[in-house]
Design a protein around this motif. Structure first.
Motif, PDB file in Angstrom:
ATOM      1  N   TYR A 149      -4.441   6.582  -0.489  1.00 44.98           N
ATOM      2  CA  TYR A 149      -3.598   5.393  -0.618  1.00 44.98           C
ATOM      3  C   TYR A 149      -3.934   4.635  -1.899  1.00 44.98           C
ATOM      4  O   TYR A 149      -5.014   4.781  -2.468  1.00 44.98           O
ATOM      5  N   VAL A 195       0.848  -1.188   0.000  1.00 43.56           N
ATOM      6  CA  VAL A 195       0.000   0.000   0.000  1.00 43.56           C
ATOM      7  C   VAL A 195       0.887   1.243   0.000  1.00 43.56           C
ATOM      8  O   VAL A 195       1.708   1.433   0.903  1.00 43.56           O
ATOM      9  N   THR A 241       1.072   5.248   0.352  1.00 43.19           N
ATOM     10  CA  THR A 241       0.329   6.385   0.910  1.00 43.19           C
ATOM     11  C   THR A 241       0.934   7.684   0.413  1.00 43.19           C
ATOM     12  O   THR A 241       2.111   7.748   0.053  1.00 43.19           O
TER      13      THR A 241
END
Length: 817
Positions: free
Chosen positions: A66, A51, A53
């Motif tokens: 994100y 992920v 961000t």
């Protein structure tokens, strides 16, 4: 050729080494062991999620933007079993404060968490996983910690861990600091009489700390140096593990704690001589068992892809054997070398990191201008060379306020390093930035102290591989089992019907027809592959036949337990100086956002109760002038439990032998919150709807309002018309309710357009966020505007994946004069 196909080919030829075909007593050879490993990975294909961000830390009222990538754990290509993932926002109290379900397209999906203005400051975590990943160790799931800072900070003092033992010694704390040393023998064990390298991790209260000292052999008085770096990682050498030893640090004011690993006999030692720029990797196998090397063998693999297999033969009179493996044959990533004894039992294992330089791409980022004026347009080109297909995420932030360390985690270091090692790695990308003898040695020491693999050999070397208990998801699903309503244990078989209504527009949601299926032999049902992005209220009913009446069974809906929430690291994430600057700038932009365009005053929450007549009129929405009969729920004085009880209060509604309502001897049409619902389903709903959810009921006895001359009942619910609703547990035999949130739909990041007049001040710390930029023929073009801040430098951060499984990591910058 895919990685798995390549792996199968390697099993057949067993790279580089003269592999014997001799069988051991368990009929395993290096080839058959490697094939068993490949079969295991093919059957239990694993996934990785990373992920990205937009920022490393946030302020209250911020938005956490994100983007998630889901890839095959072996090849890192976006070829996975799952198309649904879950992203959790978790606080320090280990509570999931928000969960978003994402639909994966082309191996990726976007989302955002909106931070409330009064969100408690502190450390938070994003955790991401697929249901399929729950079949494996929870440590495989992605997690990322960050801080949310108070926009109006209070005066406070924090004590953070030091990064050297000398700073600890100079502390004014009255408590004597304790350094904890964790010791990791090479190969996994110390063998009596056989010298061994031992990996060392040094921490204070769980945080890494640099130490130096000596390992003293109390028998021979010989000493060996011990030293760890600022990340608390190092090594030492024990010439004879059977002798008594003592560790003494160079800082006597610091207490040291450690526990010696067990000293084994009749065992095996595995050593790796991994030299910088060497053509070959030297593997040394040693034992204290007379003739014990005969029949042993070594298997090496990277993420399940075998690269070597070798049987030790003609060594019955030897206790030590050296093997050479070409470094060029080892795929990029964390490589495992495992020594098996003659009974095919894994007896020692060592990890190394191989970097062929083929798994991370650094794109060329060309700016048309590197020095700009306020509100000027940034124009940049991205060039990946001959890459056929790729996607990248771009984030642009003020680097004087937001520290984007070049050593921190990124998609390349995560996929190749962190995701295949257990425990935390500080500044993981540092190991990819410098190619010299020192960084190579530190990376090898990291391998010594983070040994781990994604399987156990006991699971691999079996006759058959058991199926995974949790299946992958290609959409949203609802499943369960029919049971006896009284005991709730005995399974029953029959038809199960499901219908859903969107809570956003109060209609049967688009693309969904009423679905029915017959359970299996133990009463189980499974409706899958739902695709919807708004909350949907489902009603599940048990039927005697596909279009028949209700079967009074208990419908036990499955609840997949959430994974255990991982512990927080307790490490400081931001320096105090960075916090102060970030909070000051965030507060400035926060005030601008709250006051731009008009005067905004934030008031405490107020309860406003409208007149009942107004609410009723709003619910009807002019569909008809007036009904023949209107029954307001809160006007009923007698006890009622269900909608059927309400309807019995209306003088011209009767119920037949099936407990279905009739008007003028006709089955009425049923409208729920203004939308007509299926007659069969409507009768089930009338018989089961809880009294708690009824707002009012209108009845057209003549059938004039529908235009069809059929008597009509209009049911209006509290939940559908903005009236406070008492929770409805729906414990009616043969029926269950379920509200599903559906897939999250990502919002778009706001980008101001200064080609036209705009007087709103702009001191944004985040200038640009674009989660999914497609790179075609190796190229992409991006444009956006800067704000009003002068004298600031901005970081351009790129992270992404190619369709062939290579990570994209890039960074550039520009300045606003």
């Amino acid at each position: 050729m895919t990685s798995l196909t390549k792996a199968l080919t390697l099993v057949g030829i067993m790279l580089n080494l003269g592999v014997s075909s001799a069988q051991n007593s368990n009929n395993y050879t290096p080839q058959s062991t490697a094939k068993a490993l490949t079969d295991y990975y093919l059957t239990n294909l694993q996934e990785k999620i990373y992920v990205i961000t937009d920022k490393p830390y946030y302020a209250q009222s911020d938005t956490i933007w994100y983007h998630a990538y889901l890839v095959n754990a072996i090849s890192h290509q976006p070829l996975t079993l799952s198309s649904t993932i879950y992203v959790d926002l978790i606080n320090e109290q280990e509570e999931i404060i928000e969960q978003q379900i994402l639909s994966i397209q082309e191996g990726q999906a976007s989302g955002e968490f909106v931070i409330e203005e009064k969100q408690a400051p502190g450390t938070y975590m994003i955790r991401a996983y697929s249901q399929w990943m729950q079949n494996f160790d929870e440590a495989f799931m992605f997690k990322k910690e960050f801080e949310i800072l108070n926009v109006w900070p209070q005066s406070e003092t924090e004590i953070t861990a030091s990064d050297s033992v000398n700073q600890i010694e100079n502390s004014t704390s009255p408590v004597k600091p304790k350094v904890t040393l964790s010791l990791y023998p090479e190969g996994g064990q110390l063998v009596n009489g056989i010298g061994s390298v031992v990996g060392v991790k040094s921490t204070v209260s769980g945080s890494p700390v640099a130490i130096s000292g000596k390992l003293i052999n109390k028998k021979s008085t010989a000493s060996y140096p011990i030293k760890t770096d600022k990340y608390g990682i190092g090594m030492m050498y024990m010439s004879n593990p059977g002798d008594p030893y003592e560790i003494i640090l160079d800082t006597p004011a610091v207490e040291v704690s450690y526990e010696w690993p067990e000293i084994k006999t009749n065992s095996y030692s595995l050593k790796i001589y991994n030299r910088y720029n060497a053509k070959n990797l030297m593997v040394v196998v040693e034992t204290d068992i007379p003739g014990g090397l005969e029949g042993c063998y070594i298997v090496g693999h990277t993420r399940g892809e075998p690269f070597v297999g070798y049987t030790l033969q003609g060594v019955s009179n030897l206790s030590k054997k050296m093997i050479s493996i070409p470094n060029s044959s080892i795929p990029t990533g964390v490589a495992h070398l495992t020594l098996f004894d003659p009974e095919s039992r894994p007896s020692a294992e060592r990890l190394i990191f191989s970097n062929q330089g083929d798994k991370i791409i650094s794109p060329a980022i060309e700016l048309r201008k590197t020095k700009l004026k306020p509100r000027e347009k940034v124009s940049l080109d991205i060039d990946l060379g001959d890459t056929l297909g790729a996607f990248t995420t771009i984030s642009v932030t003020n680097n004087s306020v937001i520290n984007r360390s070049s050593d921190s985690e990124n998609i390349g270091s995560y996929l190749l390093l962190s995701s295949d090692l257990k425990g935390e790695i500080d500044d993981p990308y540092q190991y990819f930035q410098t190619d010299n003898r020192e960084s190579f040695a530190r990376l090898d020491q990291l391998m010594l102290t983070h040994g781990w693999r994604r399987f156990t050999w006991q699971d691999v070397l079996v006759d058959s591989i058991a199926p995974m208990p949790i299946k992958w998801e290609n959409g949203l699903s609802i499943s369960g089992q029919l049971k006896d309503f009284v005991t709730r244990k005995k399974p029953n078989t029959g038809w199960v019907q499901i219908v859903g209504m969107s809570l956003k527009n109060k209609s049967i949601f688009e693309g969904f027809d009423m679905k029915s299926q017959y359970t299996d032999s133990i009463g189980r049902f499974h409706f899958n592959n739902f695709l919807f992005t708004d909350s949907v209220k489902f009603v599940i009913s048990s039927k005697k036949s596909e279009k028949g009446k209700i079967n009074r069974f208990y419908i036990d809906l499955d609840e997949t337990p959430a994974p255990k929430i991982p512990a927080f690291s307790q490490h400081p994430l931001i320096k105090e100086s960075q916090k102060e600057n970030f909070i000051e700038k965030s507060n400035k932009q926060f005030i601008i956002e709250k006051s731009s365009g008009e005067q905004v005053i934030v008031l405490d929450e107020m309860q406003i109760t409208a007149k009942r007549e107004t609410k009723v009129k709003d619910a009807v929405r002019g569909r008809y002038m007036s009904p023949d009969y209107r029954l307001i729920a809160d006007s009923i004085l007698v006890p009622v439990l269900s909608l059927a009880d309400y309807l019995r209060q209306i003088p011209f509604i009767f119920f037949d032998n099936d407990n279905s309502p009739t008007i003028r001897n006709q089955t009425p049409l049923i409208f729920l919150d203004g939308y007509e619902i299926d007659a069969t389903f409507a009768m089930d709903y009338v018989r089961s709807m809880s009294a708690d959810d009824i707002f009012f009921v209108d009845v057209d006895r003549q059938g004039m309002t529908s235009g069809r001359g059929i008597p009509t009942i209009y049911i209006y619910t509290k939940s559908g018309n903005g009236v406070e609703l008492t929770p409805n547990l729906m414990e009616t035999p043969g029926l269950r309710e379920l509200t599903h949130p559906g897939f999250h739909t990502a919002r778009e990041f706001y980008e101001p357009d200064y080609s036209t007049a705009n007087k709103k001040p702009d001191y944004r710390l985040q200038l640009y966020w674009q989660p999914k930029i497609e790179i075609k023929n190796g190229k992409a073009h991006v444009e956006f505007y800067v704000g009003d801040d002068r004298g600031m430098t901005y970081d351009i951060i790129l992270e992404g994946m190619t369709k062939s499984g290579k990570a994209i990591v890039g960074k550039s910058e520009f300045r606003v004069e």
